[in-house]
Design a protein around this motif. Sequence first.
Motif, PDB file in Angstrom:
ATOM      1  N   MET A   1      21.210   3.972  -9.805  1.00  0.00           N
ATOM      2  CA  MET A   1      19.925   4.619  -9.513  1.00  0.00           C
ATOM      3  C   MET A   1      19.611   4.526  -8.019  1.00  0.00           C
ATOM      4  O   MET A   1      20.073   3.631  -7.316  1.00  0.00           O
ATOM      5  N   THR A   2      18.797   5.484  -7.528  1.00  0.00           N
ATOM      6  CA  THR A   2      18.436   5.531  -6.119  1.00  0.00           C
ATOM      7  C   THR A   2      17.450   4.421  -5.775  1.00  0.00           C
ATOM      8  O   THR A   2      16.484   4.179  -6.500  1.00  0.00           O
ATOM      9  N   VAL A   3      17.707   3.751  -4.651  1.00  0.00           N
ATOM     10  CA  VAL A   3      16.786   2.720  -4.158  1.00  0.00           C
ATOM     11  C   VAL A   3      15.781   3.373  -3.212  1.00  0.00           C
ATOM     12  O   VAL A   3      16.156   4.185  -2.359  1.00  0.00           O
ATOM     13  N   CYS A   4      14.536   3.025  -3.376  1.00  0.00           N
ATOM     14  CA  CYS A   4      13.472   3.593  -2.561  1.00  0.00           C
ATOM     15  C   CYS A   4      12.706   2.490  -1.843  1.00  0.00           C
ATOM     16  O   CYS A   4      12.273   1.523  -2.470  1.00  0.00           O
ATOM     17  N   ARG A   5      12.564   2.633  -0.529  1.00  0.00           N
ATOM     18  CA  ARG A   5      11.686   1.749   0.237  1.00  0.00           C
ATOM     19  C   ARG A   5      10.382   2.502   0.507  1.00  0.00           C
ATOM     20  O   ARG A   5      10.401   3.701   0.817  1.00  0.00           O
ATOM     21  N   TYR A   6       9.275   1.811   0.430  1.00  0.00           N
ATOM     22  CA  TYR A   6       7.982   2.483   0.598  1.00  0.00           C
ATOM     23  C   TYR A   6       6.946   1.491   1.135  1.00  0.00           C
ATOM     24  O   TYR A   6       7.070   0.275   0.978  1.00  0.00           O
ATOM     25  N   TRP A   7       5.918   2.040   1.743  1.00  0.00           N
ATOM     26  CA  TRP A   7       4.797   1.233   2.220  1.00  0.00           C
ATOM     27  C   TRP A   7       3.722   1.166   1.145  1.00  0.00           C
ATOM     28  O   TRP A   7       3.315   2.198   0.606  1.00  0.00           O
ATOM     29  N   ARG A   8       3.257  -0.035   0.853  1.00  0.00           N
ATOM     30  CA  ARG A   8       2.251  -0.264  -0.186  1.00  0.00           C
ATOM     31  C   ARG A   8       0.934  -0.686   0.469  1.00  0.00           C
ATOM     32  O   ARG A   8       0.920  -1.514   1.384  1.00  0.00           O
ATOM     33  N   LEU A   9      -0.160  -0.129  -0.022  1.00  0.00           N
ATOM     34  CA  LEU A   9      -1.489  -0.506   0.452  1.00  0.00           C
ATOM     35  C   LEU A   9      -1.941  -1.749  -0.308  1.00  0.00           C
ATOM     36  O   LEU A   9      -2.230  -1.681  -1.497  1.00  0.00           O
ATOM     37  N   ASP A  10      -1.995  -2.881   0.387  1.00  0.00           N
ATOM     38  CA  ASP A  10      -2.332  -4.153  -0.250  1.00  0.00           C
ATOM     39  C   ASP A  10      -3.808  -4.522  -0.092  1.00  0.00           C
ATOM     40  O   ASP A  10      -4.396  -5.124  -0.987  1.00  0.00           O
ATOM     41  N   ARG A  11      -4.396  -4.173   1.040  1.00  0.00           N
ATOM     42  CA  ARG A  11      -5.794  -4.502   1.327  1.00  0.00           C
ATOM     43  C   ARG A  11      -6.426  -3.347   2.079  1.00  0.00           C
ATOM     44  O   ARG A  11      -5.734  -2.557   2.729  1.00  0.00           O
ATOM     45  N   HIS A  12      -7.750  -3.247   2.025  1.00  0.00           N
ATOM     46  CA  HIS A  12      -8.442  -2.235   2.805  1.00  0.00           C
ATOM     47  C   HIS A  12      -8.420  -2.638   4.277  1.00  0.00           C
ATOM     48  O   HIS A  12      -8.877  -3.730   4.618  1.00  0.00           O
ATOM     49  N   PRO A  13      -7.915  -1.794   5.161  1.00  0.00           N
ATOM     50  CA  PRO A  13      -7.851  -2.158   6.582  1.00  0.00           C
ATOM     51  C   PRO A  13      -9.229  -2.335   7.202  1.00  0.00           C
ATOM     52  O   PRO A  13     -10.222  -1.746   6.747  1.00  0.00           O
ATOM     53  N   GLN A  14      -9.269  -3.131   8.233  1.00  0.00           N
ATOM     54  CA  GLN A  14     -10.449  -3.292   9.077  1.00  0.00           C
ATOM     55  C   GLN A  14     -10.037  -2.932  10.486  1.00  0.00           C
ATOM     56  O   GLN A  14      -9.124  -3.538  11.046  1.00  0.00           O
ATOM     57  N   GLY A  15     -10.703  -1.933  11.076  1.00  0.00           N
ATOM     58  CA  GLY A  15     -10.315  -1.468  12.389  1.00  0.00           C
ATOM     59  C   GLY A  15      -9.098  -0.564  12.336  1.00  0.00           C
ATOM     60  O   GLY A  15      -8.633  -0.161  11.266  1.00  0.00           O
ATOM     61  N   ASN A  16      -8.556  -0.258  13.509  1.00  0.00           N
ATOM     62  CA  ASN A  16      -7.433   0.668  13.608  1.00  0.00           C
ATOM     63  C   ASN A  16      -6.200   0.029  14.236  1.00  0.00           C
ATOM     64  O   ASN A  16      -5.363   0.715  14.833  1.00  0.00           O
ATOM     65  N   THR A  17      -6.080  -1.298  14.100  1.00  0.00           N
ATOM     66  CA  THR A  17      -4.916  -2.005  14.624  1.00  0.00           C
ATOM     67  C   THR A  17      -4.446  -3.033  13.595  1.00  0.00           C
ATOM     68  O   THR A  17      -5.128  -3.290  12.596  1.00  0.00           O
ATOM     69  N   ASP A  18      -3.271  -3.617  13.847  1.00  0.00           N
ATOM     70  CA  ASP A  18      -2.730  -4.696  13.007  1.00  0.00           C
ATOM     71  C   ASP A  18      -2.622  -4.297  11.540  1.00  0.00           C
ATOM     72  O   ASP A  18      -2.993  -5.052  10.637  1.00  0.00           O
ATOM     73  N   PHE A  19      -2.066  -3.117  11.294  1.00  0.00           N
ATOM     74  CA  PHE A  19      -1.982  -2.629   9.915  1.00  0.00           C
ATOM     75  C   PHE A  19      -1.005  -3.435   9.060  1.00  0.00           C
ATOM     76  O   PHE A  19      -1.039  -3.341   7.838  1.00  0.00           O
ATOM     77  N   SER A  20      -0.159  -4.222   9.704  1.00  0.00           N
ATOM     78  CA  SER A  20       0.764  -5.050   8.927  1.00  0.00           C
ATOM     79  C   SER A  20       0.043  -6.108   8.099  1.00  0.00           C
ATOM     80  O   SER A  20       0.630  -6.692   7.187  1.00  0.00           O
ATOM     81  N   ARG A  21      -1.225  -6.348   8.381  1.00  0.00           N
ATOM     82  CA  ARG A  21      -2.024  -7.278   7.572  1.00  0.00           C
ATOM     83  C   ARG A  21      -2.478  -6.630   6.267  1.00  0.00           C
ATOM     84  O   ARG A  21      -2.933  -7.328   5.351  1.00  0.00           O
ATOM     85  N   PHE A  22      -2.367  -5.304   6.200  1.00  0.00           N
ATOM     86  CA  PHE A  22      -2.959  -4.586   5.074  1.00  0.00           C
ATOM     87  C   PHE A  22      -1.943  -3.785   4.255  1.00  0.00           C
ATOM     88  O   PHE A  22      -2.220  -3.428   3.106  1.00  0.00           O
ATOM     89  N   LEU A  23      -0.803  -3.480   4.850  1.00  0.00           N
ATOM     90  CA  LEU A  23       0.249  -2.752   4.150  1.00  0.00           C
ATOM     91  C   LEU A  23       1.548  -3.527   4.255  1.00  0.00           C
ATOM     92  O   LEU A  23       1.786  -4.235   5.236  1.00  0.00           O
ATOM     93  N   SER A  24       2.410  -3.394   3.253  1.00  0.00           N
ATOM     94  CA  SER A  24       3.696  -4.088   3.261  1.00  0.00           C
ATOM     95  C   SER A  24       4.801  -3.131   2.843  1.00  0.00           C
ATOM     96  O   SER A  24       4.586  -2.202   2.054  1.00  0.00           O
ATOM     97  N   LEU A  25       6.000  -3.358   3.390  1.00  0.00           N
ATOM     98  CA  LEU A  25       7.164  -2.549   3.064  1.00  0.00           C
ATOM     99  C   LEU A  25       7.830  -3.120   1.814  1.00  0.00           C
ATOM    100  O   LEU A  25       8.218  -4.289   1.788  1.00  0.00           O
ATOM    101  N   GLN A  26       7.956  -2.286   0.792  1.00  0.00           N
ATOM    102  CA  GLN A  26       8.481  -2.706  -0.499  1.00  0.00           C
ATOM    103  C   GLN A  26       9.741  -1.922  -0.851  1.00  0.00           C
ATOM    104  O   GLN A  26      10.063  -0.922  -0.207  1.00  0.00           O
ATOM    105  N   GLN A  99       4.990  10.174  -0.400  1.00  0.00           N
ATOM    106  CA  GLN A  99       4.727   8.774  -0.070  1.00  0.00           C
ATOM    107  C   GLN A  99       5.324   8.439   1.300  1.00  0.00           C
ATOM    108  O   GLN A  99       6.266   9.073   1.748  1.00  0.00           O
ATOM    109  N   TRP A 100       4.741   7.420   1.939  1.00  0.00           N
ATOM    110  CA  TRP A 100       5.383   6.846   3.127  1.00  0.00           C
ATOM    111  C   TRP A 100       6.614   6.098   2.624  1.00  0.00           C
ATOM    112  O   TRP A 100       6.577   4.906   2.358  1.00  0.00           O
ATOM    113  N   ALA A 101       7.716   6.801   2.478  1.00  0.00           N
ATOM    114  CA  ALA A 101       8.900   6.248   1.821  1.00  0.00           C
ATOM    115  C   ALA A 101      10.127   6.999   2.298  1.00  0.00           C
ATOM    116  O   ALA A 101      10.027   8.107   2.827  1.00  0.00           O
TER     117      ALA A 101
END
Length: 335
Positions: A1-26, A99-101
């Motif tokens: 089967m095909t492997v898919c990497r994607y960005w997941r929204l884990d938390r609601h962002p605050q501000g417009n920087t440091d998005f790695s605190r809110f999204l993770s690559l899965q 998706q961002w994938a």
Amino acid sequence: MTVCRYWRLDRHPQGNTDFSRFLSLQEEQCAALADGEVRIAVEWLSMDAGTRMWMSPRTDGYQPPLPLGSKMVGLVLGRVIDSADAAYPVGALVRGFGQWADVATVVPALTGLEVVDETVADPRQHFGALGMNAWTAYVGVKEVAAVKAGEWLVVSAAAGATGSIACQVGKNLGAKVVGIAGGAEKCRFLTEEIGVDMAIDYRGDDVAARLAEVPGGINAFFDNVGGPILDAVLGNMAHYGRVAVCGMIAGYDNDAPMAGPAQFDQVLMRRLRIEGFFIPDFLERGAEFMPQLREWLDDGKLSVRFDETGGLENVLTAYERMLTGKNIGKVVVRL
């Protein structure tokens, strides 16, 4: 089967920087396609300011917020690698909301998926001069703001993906154009590459004072920003002017709606018309705009500068560049 990497929204962002605190690559194994689904090997991702609102918990936007734990969504361009819909055969180059994938799975009817023209020399133009930013600029300038030859059009965030095209649409329709952007480099881009009649640096200029130089006042305003820039424009509009509200990037990093304009009384005093619009309002009309946009592109009357980042793992860097105004033109990620 095909492997898919994607960005997941884990938390609601605050501000417009440091998005790695809110999204993770899965990573996951792609499931078998359901009836009607199409699977795309993504070649390009589009970074768009409107998606910032989708990450927030606000429920008063033009579409519901993305649930936490879901895959981040945005415009994708790529090739069909598996299809359960005969209208989208394997190998077709397609664009739509996926998706961002690196592998996106979509239902065409729900995601605006369409097969795009492969004769376009630079495929990025399907996100640029022939993409939804261009559709938005065209509709906003020509229909919502109803710009006519000889009128003065002002565009905010004028060096961005939509704003730079709005400036050029205005020029192509015979208007005189004022572009508002942040910094000397962007203002040079507007005057030397886009050909606006006046560029205003909102970081260094008195915006209201510069706008007061427009003879007879501003007839139309294409607004991507809101906030203090909207106030500066409202006080310098001509009577019976039109405001096309395309974006409110000044308020996208807030969970609560932004405050209304302090100069709102000018809507009455100057008999202004203000109308908001979004891509979903005219998504089905894309084919209607394409002949004119393609003609302008081929004739050199519509150009797009691309701000390109490579790699799915660098999506958040590109996204932050776009939201914080570090880019000129259209921000894309090449996978």
